[in-house]
Scaffold this motif. Structure first.
Motif, mmCIF file in Angstrom:
data_model
loop_
_atom_site.group_PDB
_atom_site.id
_atom_site.type_symbol
_atom_site.label_atom_id
_atom_site.label_comp_id
_atom_site.label_asym_id
_atom_site.label_seq_id
_atom_site.Cartn_x
_atom_site.Cartn_y
_atom_site.Cartn_z
ATOM 1 N N GLY A 78 0.797 -1.217 0.000
ATOM 2 C CA GLY A 78 0.000 0.000 0.000
ATOM 3 C C GLY A 78 0.828 1.263 0.000
ATOM 4 O O GLY A 78 0.559 2.205 -0.761
ATOM 5 N N PHE A 79 1.846 1.320 0.858
ATOM 6 C CA PHE A 79 2.666 2.522 0.945
ATOM 7 C C PHE A 79 3.494 2.713 -0.325
ATOM 8 O O PHE A 79 3.726 3.833 -0.767
ATOM 9 C CB PHE A 79 3.584 2.458 2.166
ATOM 10 C CG PHE A 79 2.870 2.581 3.481
ATOM 11 C CD1 PHE A 79 1.508 2.872 3.547
ATOM 12 C CD2 PHE A 79 3.551 2.400 4.676
ATOM 13 C CE1 PHE A 79 0.848 2.981 4.766
ATOM 14 C CE2 PHE A 79 2.907 2.520 5.904
ATOM 15 C CZ PHE A 79 1.551 2.812 5.945
ATOM 16 N N VAL A 80 3.961 1.600 -0.892
ATOM 17 C CA VAL A 80 4.724 1.690 -2.142
ATOM 18 C C VAL A 80 3.830 2.238 -3.249
ATOM 19 O O VAL A 80 4.221 3.133 -4.015
ATOM 20 C CB VAL A 80 5.293 0.315 -2.533
ATOM 21 C CG1 VAL A 80 6.059 0.410 -3.853
ATOM 22 C CG2 VAL A 80 6.209 -0.225 -1.435
ATOM 23 N N TRP A 81 2.617 1.722 -3.333
ATOM 24 C CA TRP A 81 1.685 2.193 -4.357
ATOM 25 C C TRP A 81 1.368 3.680 -4.183
ATOM 26 O O TRP A 81 1.358 4.444 -5.155
ATOM 27 C CB TRP A 81 0.400 1.372 -4.305
ATOM 28 C CG TRP A 81 -0.674 1.847 -5.243
ATOM 29 C CD1 TRP A 81 -1.895 2.348 -4.908
ATOM 30 C CD2 TRP A 81 -0.615 1.862 -6.677
ATOM 31 N NE1 TRP A 81 -2.611 2.671 -6.037
ATOM 32 C CE2 TRP A 81 -1.843 2.388 -7.143
ATOM 33 C CE3 TRP A 81 0.354 1.483 -7.608
ATOM 34 C CZ2 TRP A 81 -2.128 2.543 -8.493
ATOM 35 C CZ3 TRP A 81 0.074 1.643 -8.957
ATOM 36 C CH2 TRP A 81 -1.153 2.161 -9.399
ATOM 37 N N ASN A 82 1.149 4.097 -2.957
ATOM 38 C CA ASN A 82 0.858 5.503 -2.695
ATOM 39 C C ASN A 82 1.991 6.388 -3.203
ATOM 40 O O ASN A 82 1.761 7.431 -3.829
ATOM 41 C CB ASN A 82 0.648 5.717 -1.198
ATOM 42 C CG ASN A 82 -0.144 6.975 -0.893
ATOM 43 O OD1 ASN A 82 -0.761 7.560 -1.769
ATOM 44 N ND2 ASN A 82 -0.124 7.381 0.357
ATOM 45 N N ALA A 83 3.218 5.976 -2.940
ATOM 46 C CA ALA A 83 4.369 6.748 -3.396
ATOM 47 C C ALA A 83 4.454 6.767 -4.919
ATOM 48 O O ALA A 83 4.746 7.809 -5.529
ATOM 49 C CB ALA A 83 5.651 6.146 -2.809
ATOM 50 N N MET A 84 4.201 5.631 -5.543
ATOM 51 C CA MET A 84 4.259 5.543 -7.006
ATOM 52 C C MET A 84 3.245 6.483 -7.659
ATOM 53 O O MET A 84 3.528 7.111 -8.684
ATOM 54 C CB MET A 84 4.006 4.100 -7.459
ATOM 55 C CG MET A 84 5.061 3.108 -7.006
ATOM 56 S SD MET A 84 4.606 1.397 -7.424
ATOM 57 C CE MET A 84 5.495 1.182 -8.969
ATOM 58 N N VAL A 85 2.066 6.579 -7.052
ATOM 59 C CA VAL A 85 1.015 7.441 -7.597
ATOM 60 C C VAL A 85 1.345 8.914 -7.355
ATOM 61 O O VAL A 85 1.208 9.758 -8.243
ATOM 62 C CB VAL A 85 -0.356 7.098 -6.973
ATOM 63 C CG1 VAL A 85 -1.428 8.095 -7.431
ATOM 64 C CG2 VAL A 85 -0.769 5.673 -7.328
ATOM 65 N N ASN A 86 1.822 9.224 -6.146
ATOM 66 C CA ASN A 86 2.035 10.619 -5.769
ATOM 67 C C ASN A 86 3.138 11.310 -6.557
ATOM 68 O O ASN A 86 3.153 12.547 -6.636
ATOM 69 C CB ASN A 86 2.354 10.720 -4.274
ATOM 70 C CG ASN A 86 1.106 10.656 -3.415
ATOM 71 O OD1 ASN A 86 -0.005 10.758 -3.911
ATOM 72 N ND2 ASN A 86 1.284 10.479 -2.123
ATOM 73 N N GLN A 87 4.065 10.554 -7.135
ATOM 74 C CA GLN A 87 5.151 11.218 -7.840
ATOM 75 C C GLN A 87 4.849 11.451 -9.321
ATOM 76 O O GLN A 87 5.637 12.080 -10.023
ATOM 77 C CB GLN A 87 6.455 10.433 -7.694
ATOM 78 C CG GLN A 87 6.505 9.118 -8.401
ATOM 79 C CD GLN A 87 7.754 8.316 -8.088
ATOM 80 O OE1 GLN A 87 7.849 7.165 -8.448
ATOM 81 N NE2 GLN A 87 8.741 8.903 -7.430
#
Length: 442
Positions: free
Chosen positions: A212-221
């Motif tokens: 989940g946290f990895v996905w959030n970072a991938m989307v936010n950048q």
């Protein structure tokens, strides 16, 4: 009338859309402060925050420096639960605090009812707006030019990693070496997952805590995430988003995720028992890592460190604002408190206490942030403030639509749990799109 066929999820999404109507009908017009607080005119200010923001000592200082002010602070465990709390009270038009912390991820929902918040320009916000990074101020400015929030922290991201676990796996463990292992200045997600595969093969353990946290970072950048800059939905047909999803789901299938429960990690035990070795860390996450390690009986000897690298380039996750709901009976005093909590010295204190990297430009350069402090000592004497300053370079404010947090939590939240539990990526993606349609998100 036919009975509704909407699911509970769809009804939850509709609640957010109805906030504007309910708030308009229920909220009372708040009166301005009759006179400043003093020993002879005592005032209680209520504050609602969430997560780990490092404000407690600042409350004490403010009360000491401002006779007549008493602060009643409520801190909710997560931003998601804080959003639910705010939506419920906003819809009812009652129960809101004098100062309400708003998370970047749900600022879009707040902006749909921005007129139910105090315009801080009435209390000098426009005169001091240059004290914060410009994109932070723009985020808190509504289409009518009203500034409804003072910026607290921002969330530039580096990589938290456990040096002991890297060393035990026969991988480089020094900070600079780990940064190079993960791709260096030109780090990509492919580099990150390749290093993860190597770690899993050599250690027999997962690489990161959960997807989940990895996905959030991938989307936010991404330049544009779940919404385009024009406010239109940007999920279906978004090739960049799907390519990143495929990378993440493949990594999960290779055993890189430990499938930990977000925000719990076995009551922190996973941080000290070798369950995983890395996690994406915005500044505010450092306080969470430290707190969870200590709650599990560990300390700095647990081996956690902080590397100046991030796959895919600069990324920002989170960051908050302090707003003053229009229902406050003491808007002038509330605005004064919110301003105090976001000054350079206050944000430097918040960083020392919780790792919350300042949005205040002066605070970013202060010795309290760039020098040694309690947070850096915990992370193996890593220059965490300096690293976060480096990682903040190049960060752009991504437009967050009104249902951004709903998409993150209710659409892709179950999807990342699914791939961590063994569901193939294509099926999980299709299910996410079906949920998106069910929620009728626009």
């Amino acid at each position: 009338m036919k009975p509704s066929r909407r699911s509970p999820l769809a009804k939850a999404a509709v609640l957010a859309g109805s906030i504007a109507l309910l708030a308009t009908g229920c909220a009372a017009e708040a009166s301005k402060d009759a006179e400043p607080a003093s020993a002879d005119n005592p005032i209680t200010l209520t504050v609602t925050t969430f997560g780990t923001q490092g404000l407690d000592t600042l409350y004490e200082q403010y009360e000491k420096d401002n006779p007549g002010i008493t602060i009643e602070a409520t801190n909710i465990d997560t931003g998601g639960n804080a959003l639910t709390d705010w939506k419920t009270k906003q819809a009812a038009g009652a129960g809101l605090p004098d100062v309400q912390a708003v998370e970047e991820g749900w600022l879009g929902q707040v902006m749909t009812v921005s007129d139910s918040f105090t315009d801080l320009r009435e209390y000098g916000a426009d005169e001091i707006s240059g004290e914060w990074v410009d994109w932070k101020v723009k985020q808190a400015t509504d289409p009518e030019g009203r500034i409804i929030g003072y910026g607290t922290d921002i969330g530039p991201m580096g990589i938290c990693y456990n040096a002991k676990l890297f060393k035990d796996a026969g991988l480089p463990s020094e900070r600079d070496e780990v940064a190079e292992l993960l791709g260096g200045d030109d780090a990509t997600w492919e580099d990150f997952f390749k290093a993860g595969e190597d770690y899993v093969e050599k250690s027999g353990e997962a690489f990161y805590d959960q997807s989940g946290f990895v996905w959030n970072a991938m989307v936010n950048q991404l330049d544009e995430g779940y919404y385009k800059a024009d406010g239109s939905l940007n999920v279906e047909g978004n090739t960049e988003l799907r390519e990143r999803w495929d990378l993440l789901s493949e990594a999960a299938s290779e055993g890189l995720s430990a499938n930990q429960t977000q925000w719990d990690w076995g009551k922190g035990q996973a941080f000290v028992d070798g369950s995983f070795a890395v996690m994406p860390c915005p500044g505010w996450m450092l306080g969470n890592v430290k707190g969870k390690v200590e709650s599990a009986g560990g300390d700095s000897s647990a081996g956690w460190d902080f590397a100046d690298v991030f796959p895919g380039g600069p990324a920002n996750w989170g960051g908050s604002f302090l707003t003053v709901p229009a229902t406050s009976e003491h808007p002038a005093e509330a605005a004064k408190l919110a301003q105090f909590l976001t000054t350079a010295s206050s944000q430097a204190t918040s960083f020392e206490q919780a790792g919350a990297f300042p949005s205040n430009l002066e605070a970013q350069k202060s010795e309290a942030v760039t020098g040694a402090n309690e947070m850096s000592e915990f992370f193996n004497d890593a220059p965490v403030g300096e690293i976060l300053g480096n990682r903040a370079d190049g960060v752009k404010a991504q437009f967050k639509g009104p249902q951004d947090s709903v998409i993150q939590e209710q659409v892709f939240g179950p999807a990342v749990q699914a791939i961590d539990s063994g569901t193939d990526g294509a099926s999980a993606w299709d299910k996410a799109l079906a949920t998106l349609q069910e929620l009728e998100i626009k």
